[in-house]
Design a protein around this motif. Structure first.
Motif, PDB file in Angstrom:
ATOM      1  N   ASP A 125       0.833  -1.209   0.000  1.00  0.00           N
ATOM      2  CA  ASP A 125       0.000   0.000   0.000  1.00  0.00           C
ATOM      3  C   ASP A 125       0.870   1.262   0.000  1.00  0.00           C
ATOM      4  O   ASP A 125       0.511   2.270  -0.627  1.00  0.00           O
ATOM      5  CB  ASP A 125      -0.939   0.009   1.208  1.00  0.00           C
ATOM      6  CG  ASP A 125      -2.122  -0.920   1.017  1.00  0.00           C
ATOM      7  OD1 ASP A 125      -2.401  -1.312  -0.136  1.00  0.00           O
ATOM      8  OD2 ASP A 125      -2.781  -1.266   2.024  1.00  0.00           O
ATOM      9  N   GLU A 129       0.746   4.030  -2.917  1.00  0.00           N
ATOM     10  CA  GLU A 129       0.547   5.450  -2.628  1.00  0.00           C
ATOM     11  C   GLU A 129       1.582   6.303  -3.355  1.00  0.00           C
ATOM     12  O   GLU A 129       1.261   7.374  -3.883  1.00  0.00           O
ATOM     13  CB  GLU A 129       0.643   5.678  -1.118  1.00  0.00           C
ATOM     14  CG  GLU A 129       0.323   7.096  -0.688  1.00  0.00           C
ATOM     15  CD  GLU A 129       0.365   7.263   0.818  1.00  0.00           C
ATOM     16  OE1 GLU A 129       0.691   8.378   1.282  1.00  0.00           O
ATOM     17  OE2 GLU A 129       0.082   6.281   1.532  1.00  0.00           O
ATOM     18  N   TRP A 133       0.761   8.991  -6.338  1.00  0.00           N
ATOM     19  CA  TRP A 133       1.173  10.393  -6.279  1.00  0.00           C
ATOM     20  C   TRP A 133       1.992  10.776  -7.512  1.00  0.00           C
ATOM     21  O   TRP A 133       1.812  11.865  -8.073  1.00  0.00           O
ATOM     22  CB  TRP A 133       1.993  10.669  -5.021  1.00  0.00           C
ATOM     23  CG  TRP A 133       2.704  11.980  -5.118  1.00  0.00           C
ATOM     24  CD1 TRP A 133       4.045  12.197  -5.179  1.00  0.00           C
ATOM     25  CD2 TRP A 133       2.096  13.278  -5.233  1.00  0.00           C
ATOM     26  NE1 TRP A 133       4.318  13.531  -5.319  1.00  0.00           N
ATOM     27  CE2 TRP A 133       3.144  14.221  -5.357  1.00  0.00           C
ATOM     28  CE3 TRP A 133       0.780  13.723  -5.245  1.00  0.00           C
ATOM     29  CZ2 TRP A 133       2.905  15.591  -5.485  1.00  0.00           C
ATOM     30  CZ3 TRP A 133       0.538  15.090  -5.378  1.00  0.00           C
ATOM     31  CH2 TRP A 133       1.587  15.998  -5.490  1.00  0.00           C
TER      32      TRP A 133
END
Length: 220
Positions: A125, A129, A133
């Protein structure tokens, strides 16, 4: 520091102290960007996940912490702009193929990939992330800055004459080097460079208007 910012900081410190009094771990603030904060644990995770993606050893030196904190400050500034505007956002579902491609390029199987995540002290995770981004940032740059870039024919021709043609002739002696064969690549490169310059100017201006505090003692 404004009165409102000072009050927010006092409240944050008070809450942290209260948590500490109950025996819980205090997550120190590495930097604050307006009403957003970057904690020491977030900084640590960013260093770990970026090193994982790059396939290098984690670097927790003060200099690297500072550089990472500066990048995260810019991220917070951009996130604030995204929150206040209607920029398109990438679909998280697009990450699955990117992760699979990353696995194929860097690991022999899923088990080795999972083991590497563990060695770096991060989760999948965390990696997702980061990828989300990066895609968000690229899309922001394209919409906010690249769409407004206008190149002249002379700029393209000058770059071809000064940079591309000499390099191509050296790499492929005796072959004809034509502008039309490189025009699209040149336009992409020049557009990207111009967009990066405009984003740097924008970031400096937004940072000037934003209350940014870096806690150097956390970066040591």
């Amino acid at each position: 520091m404004s009165s409102a910012s000072r009050i927010r900081l006092i409240l944050a410190v008070g809450i942290a102290l209260a948590m500490g009094a109950r025996g819980e771990i205090i997550d120190r603030i590495a930097a604050s960007v307006g009403n957003r904060v970057i904690t020491a644990s977030e900084l640590d995770r960013q260093i770990r996940v970026t090193a994982f993606q790059d396939g290098v050893k984690t670097d927790f030196s003060p200099a690297h912490k500072r550089a990472t904190a500066e990048a995260m400050i810019e991220q917070k500034l951009i996130q604030a702009e995204l929150a206040n505007s209607r920029y398109p956002l990438p679909d998280p579902a697009e990450l699955a193929p990117a992760i699979e491609q990353f696995k194929k390029e860097h690991f022999k199987d899923d088990a080795e990939y999972r083991a590497a995540l563990g060695r770096y002290g991060i989760t999948e995770d965390d990696f997702k992330e980061l990828l989300l981004w990066q895609r968000t940032l690229l899309l922001f740059i394209q919409v906010r800055f690249e769409t407004g870039v206008q190149l002249t024919a002379k700029e393209v021709e000058d770059y071809f004459t000064r940079t591309v043609k000499p390099a191509a002739e050296k790499a492929h002696p005796g072959q004809a080097v034509l502008l039309d064969d490189y025009r699209e690549q040149i336009e992409r490169k020049l557009t990207g460079e111009r967009a990066d310059q405009q984003m740097d100017i924008w970031l400096r201006e937004v940072r000037r208007r934003t209350n940014v505090m870096v806690h150097d003692e956390v970066l040591r």
